[in-house]
Design a protein around this motif. Structure first.
Motif, PDB file in Angstrom:
ATOM      1  N   TYR A   1      41.430  -0.621  -7.929  1.00  0.00           N
ATOM      2  CA  TYR A   1      41.940  -1.350  -7.044  1.00  0.00           C
ATOM      3  C   TYR A   1      43.069  -2.466  -7.587  1.00  0.00           C
ATOM      4  O   TYR A   1      43.814  -3.184  -6.895  1.00  0.00           O
ATOM      5  CB  TYR A   1      40.948  -2.425  -6.087  1.00  0.00           C
ATOM      6  CG  TYR A   1      40.180  -1.414  -5.228  1.00  0.00           C
ATOM      7  CD1 TYR A   1      40.482  -1.128  -4.002  1.00  0.00           C
ATOM      8  CD2 TYR A   1      39.004  -0.809  -5.793  1.00  0.00           C
ATOM      9  CE1 TYR A   1      39.969  -0.368  -3.087  1.00  0.00           C
ATOM     10  CE2 TYR A   1      38.241   0.046  -5.095  1.00  0.00           C
ATOM     11  CZ  TYR A   1      38.521   0.154  -3.879  1.00  0.00           C
ATOM     12  OH  TYR A   1      38.009   1.253  -3.012  1.00  0.00           O
ATOM     13  N   GLU A   2      43.215  -2.671  -8.764  1.00  0.00           N
ATOM     14  CA  GLU A   2      44.142  -3.509  -9.461  1.00  0.00           C
ATOM     15  C   GLU A   2      45.254  -2.974 -10.379  1.00  0.00           C
ATOM     16  O   GLU A   2      46.241  -3.444 -10.791  1.00  0.00           O
ATOM     17  CB  GLU A   2      43.306  -4.414 -10.223  1.00  0.00           C
ATOM     18  CG  GLU A   2      42.613  -5.696  -9.324  1.00  0.00           C
ATOM     19  CD  GLU A   2      41.487  -6.228  -9.835  1.00  0.00           C
ATOM     20  OE1 GLU A   2      41.358  -6.171 -11.036  1.00  0.00           O
ATOM     21  OE2 GLU A   2      40.866  -6.654  -9.139  1.00  0.00           O
TER      22      GLU A   2
ATOM     23  N   GLN B   1      45.060  -8.008   2.299  1.00  0.00           N
ATOM     24  CA  GLN B   1      44.883  -7.173   0.853  1.00  0.00           C
ATOM     25  C   GLN B   1      43.660  -6.303   0.809  1.00  0.00           C
ATOM     26  O   GLN B   1      43.742  -5.062   0.592  1.00  0.00           O
ATOM     27  CB  GLN B   1      45.119  -8.034  -0.307  1.00  0.00           C
ATOM     28  CG  GLN B   1      46.462  -8.894  -0.127  1.00  0.00           C
ATOM     29  CD  GLN B   1      47.541  -8.186   0.142  1.00  0.00           C
ATOM     30  OE1 GLN B   1      48.176  -7.247  -0.711  1.00  0.00           O
ATOM     31  NE2 GLN B   1      48.155  -8.371   1.147  1.00  0.00           N
ATOM     32  N   ARG B   2      42.686  -6.846   0.874  1.00  0.00           N
ATOM     33  CA  ARG B   2      41.423  -6.058   0.697  1.00  0.00           C
ATOM     34  C   ARG B   2      41.019  -5.056   1.691  1.00  0.00           C
ATOM     35  O   ARG B   2      40.680  -4.037   1.817  1.00  0.00           O
ATOM     36  CB  ARG B   2      40.264  -6.993   0.330  1.00  0.00           C
ATOM     37  CG  ARG B   2      40.404  -7.700  -0.977  1.00  0.00           C
ATOM     38  CD  ARG B   2      39.042  -8.229  -1.537  1.00  0.00           C
ATOM     39  NE  ARG B   2      39.297  -8.792  -2.979  1.00  0.00           N
ATOM     40  CZ  ARG B   2      39.608 -10.165  -3.259  1.00  0.00           C
ATOM     41  NH1 ARG B   2      39.527 -10.931  -2.104  1.00  0.00           N
ATOM     42  NH2 ARG B   2      39.879 -10.386  -4.260  1.00  0.00           N
TER      43      ARG B   2
ATOM     44  N   ARG C   1      43.388  -2.104   1.564  1.00  0.00           N
ATOM     45  CA  ARG C   1      42.822  -1.216   0.550  1.00  0.00           C
ATOM     46  C   ARG C   1      41.658  -0.180   1.092  1.00  0.00           C
ATOM     47  O   ARG C   1      41.323   0.567   0.680  1.00  0.00           O
ATOM     48  CB  ARG C   1      42.506  -1.999  -0.733  1.00  0.00           C
ATOM     49  CG  ARG C   1      43.820  -2.038  -1.613  1.00  0.00           C
ATOM     50  CD  ARG C   1      43.715  -3.068  -2.550  1.00  0.00           C
ATOM     51  NE  ARG C   1      44.642  -3.264  -3.629  1.00  0.00           N
ATOM     52  CZ  ARG C   1      45.801  -3.966  -3.309  1.00  0.00           C
ATOM     53  NH1 ARG C   1      45.914  -4.736  -1.951  1.00  0.00           N
ATOM     54  NH2 ARG C   1      46.928  -4.129  -4.314  1.00  0.00           N
TER      55      ARG C   1
ATOM     56  N   GLY D   1      42.450 -13.280   1.314  1.00  0.00           N
ATOM     57  CA  GLY D   1      42.490 -11.855   0.548  1.00  0.00           C
ATOM     58  C   GLY D   1      42.074 -10.705   1.835  1.00  0.00           C
ATOM     59  O   GLY D   1      42.285  -9.621   1.388  1.00  0.00           O
TER      60      GLY D   1
ATOM     61  N   ASN E   1      36.655  -1.662 -10.072  1.00  0.00           N
ATOM     62  CA  ASN E   1      37.421  -2.827  -9.798  1.00  0.00           C
ATOM     63  C   ASN E   1      38.967  -2.523 -10.327  1.00  0.00           C
ATOM     64  O   ASN E   1      39.901  -2.697  -9.434  1.00  0.00           O
ATOM     65  CB  ASN E   1      37.184  -4.161 -10.272  1.00  0.00           C
ATOM     66  CG  ASN E   1      36.004  -4.615  -9.256  1.00  0.00           C
ATOM     67  OD1 ASN E   1      36.084  -4.331  -8.023  1.00  0.00           O
ATOM     68  ND2 ASN E   1      35.197  -5.364  -9.730  1.00  0.00           N
TER      69      ASN E   1
ATOM     70  N   THR F   1      35.183 -13.334  -7.530  1.00  0.00           N
ATOM     71  CA  THR F   1      35.188 -11.964  -8.055  1.00  0.00           C
ATOM     72  C   THR F   1      35.285 -11.613  -9.432  1.00  0.00           C
ATOM     73  O   THR F   1      35.461 -10.535  -9.855  1.00  0.00           O
ATOM     74  CB  THR F   1      36.755 -11.449  -7.439  1.00  0.00           C
ATOM     75  OG1 THR F   1      37.402 -12.488  -8.124  1.00  0.00           O
ATOM     76  CG2 THR F   1      36.785 -11.496  -5.796  1.00  0.00           C
TER      77      THR F   1
ATOM     78  N   LEU G   1      34.317  -8.605   1.836  1.00  0.00           N
ATOM     79  CA  LEU G   1      35.026  -7.673   1.067  1.00  0.00           C
ATOM     80  C   LEU G   1      35.248  -7.941  -0.394  1.00  0.00           C
ATOM     81  O   LEU G   1      35.826  -7.107  -1.104  1.00  0.00           O
ATOM     82  CB  LEU G   1      36.650  -7.724   1.795  1.00  0.00           C
ATOM     83  CG  LEU G   1      36.742  -7.081   3.143  1.00  0.00           C
ATOM     84  CD1 LEU G   1      37.905  -7.293   3.816  1.00  0.00           C
ATOM     85  CD2 LEU G   1      36.633  -5.485   3.035  1.00  0.00           C
ATOM     86  N   MET G   2      34.957  -9.148  -0.822  1.00  0.00           N
ATOM     87  CA  MET G   2      34.902  -9.744  -2.027  1.00  0.00           C
ATOM     88  C   MET G   2      33.778  -9.259  -2.779  1.00  0.00           C
ATOM     89  O   MET G   2      33.992  -9.012  -4.043  1.00  0.00           O
ATOM     90  CB  MET G   2      35.084 -11.286  -2.236  1.00  0.00           C
ATOM     91  CG  MET G   2      36.500 -11.900  -2.096  1.00  0.00           C
ATOM     92  SD  MET G   2      36.512 -13.456  -2.609  1.00  0.00           S
ATOM     93  CE  MET G   2      36.051 -14.425  -1.087  1.00  0.00           C
TER      94      MET G   2
ATOM     95  N   GLU H   1      36.267 -11.648   4.893  1.00  0.00           N
ATOM     96  CA  GLU H   1      36.759 -11.509   3.477  1.00  0.00           C
ATOM     97  C   GLU H   1      35.827 -11.924   2.381  1.00  0.00           C
ATOM     98  O   GLU H   1      35.994 -11.100   1.314  1.00  0.00           O
ATOM     99  CB  GLU H   1      37.893 -12.665   3.279  1.00  0.00           C
ATOM    100  CG  GLU H   1      39.130 -12.563   4.304  1.00  0.00           C
ATOM    101  CD  GLU H   1      40.071 -13.714   4.553  1.00  0.00           C
ATOM    102  OE1 GLU H   1      39.498 -14.787   4.875  1.00  0.00           O
ATOM    103  OE2 GLU H   1      41.032 -13.418   4.443  1.00  0.00           O
TER     104      GLU H   1
END
Ligand code: CAA
Length: 261
Positions: free
Chosen positions: A219-220, A146-147, A150, A143, A216, A93, A116-117, A113
């Motif tokens: 998402y953070e 979490q991902r 989202r 992840g 990004n 990532t 999704l990354m 996952e």
């Protein structure tokens, strides 16, 4: 580029690096040596000026069927905690250039996952997603909770995580997790992903990197922070030659020639 044991790398089109997970007999299970090679190839190609975007795909019947269960099964808590098991997956990532996942076949557990990354996901009609870790007595550790939450929301993520049921390419598309399902045909999803990567690679690199960083941030960061991040990146691009060139080219009704500077 270099010869790896568990992955293949190639440059199928201008500006595009294609990485193929290549452990088809184990459905591309993401063993530690495979992920080490993947991170090494990504780092090398991220620093390669001839590359503007990545495509990541699987071989055979899978994108990746998850972390390597046979490698994991005897590990102790002390071992996984002390060695920060799976933490190095996150290196993917921090790659600067966009990564498009072209998902064929199984994308389960760590495979889901991994997709999704990535920055964009295209799916073949055969793509099967899922987080089946609950059936192994664990939960996603790369992840997924979490991902996925989202990407597809709480209720669906709870259902997928707690029942361990798989979901189809069509469901992933309807839920907004993938950009689209690329219609039938051997290798079609990779072809489409390579074409998309080529388009991205044909743009100014600094603007592409800023665009990736800005999305990004959504998402953070909080909305306020994210909007600030976006505006600062936008402002910063006025220091680039590519902004001068892009806007001059528009005014002069010609095609921009990017300097990536
Ligand atoms: N790890 C290690 N080996 C795996 C694997 C995995 N995740 N997935 C498949 N394989 C191996 C199988 O053991 C088998 O090897 P052998 O030929 O040596 O027996 C080979 O790949 C082919 O698989 P199957 O014979 O099982 O193929 P199938 O078509 O009958 O079933 C499948 C396909 C439903 C995907 C099944 O392989 C499966 O359930 N795989 C495991 C999926 C899974 O649970 N993934 C989550 C892993 S945990 C995780 O990822 C943790 C995390 O969050 C990071």
């Amino acid at each position: 580029t270099k010869n790896y044991e568990y992955i293949l790398t190639s440059k199928p089109a201008e500006g595009v690096a294609l990485i193929t997970l290549n452990r088809p007999k184990a459905l591309n299970a993401l063993s530690t040596p495979l992920f080490t090679e993947l991170n090494e190839a990504l780092a090398e190609l991220d620093a390669d000026d001839s590359v503007g975007a990545f495509v990541l795909t699987g071989s055979g019947r899978a994108f990746a069927a998850g972390a390597d269960i046979k490698e994991m099964k005897d590990k102790t808590y002390n071992e996984v905690y002390q060695n920060r098991f799976l933490e190095d997956w996150g290196k993917l990532t921090s790659v600067r250039k966009p990564i498009i996942a072209a998902v064929n076949g199984f994308a389960l557990g760590g495979g889901c996952e991994l997709a999704l990354m990535c920055d964009i996901i295209l799916a073949a009609p055969t793509a099967t997603f899922g987080q089946p870790e609950i059936n192994l007595g664990v939960i996603p550790g790369g992840g997924g909770t979490q991902r996925l939450a989202r990407a597809i929301g709480k209720s669906r993520t709870m259902e997928i995580t707690l029942t361990g049921r798989n979901f189809s390419a069509a469901e992933a598309a309807a839920w907004g997790m993938v950009s689209r399902v690329v219609p039938e045909g051997e290798g079609k999803v990779v072809e489409e992903a390579v074409a998309m990567a080529q388009t991205i690679a044909s743009k100014g690199r600094l603007a592409v990197q800023a665009g990736k960083d800005a999305v990004n941030a959504a998402y953070e960061q909080t909305l306020r922070e994210g909007l600030n991040t976006e505006r600062r990146l936008f402002h910063g691009l006025f220091a680039t030659q590519d902004q001068k060139e892009g806007m001059a080219a528009f005014a002069e009704k010609r095609k921009a020639v990017w300097k990536h500077a």
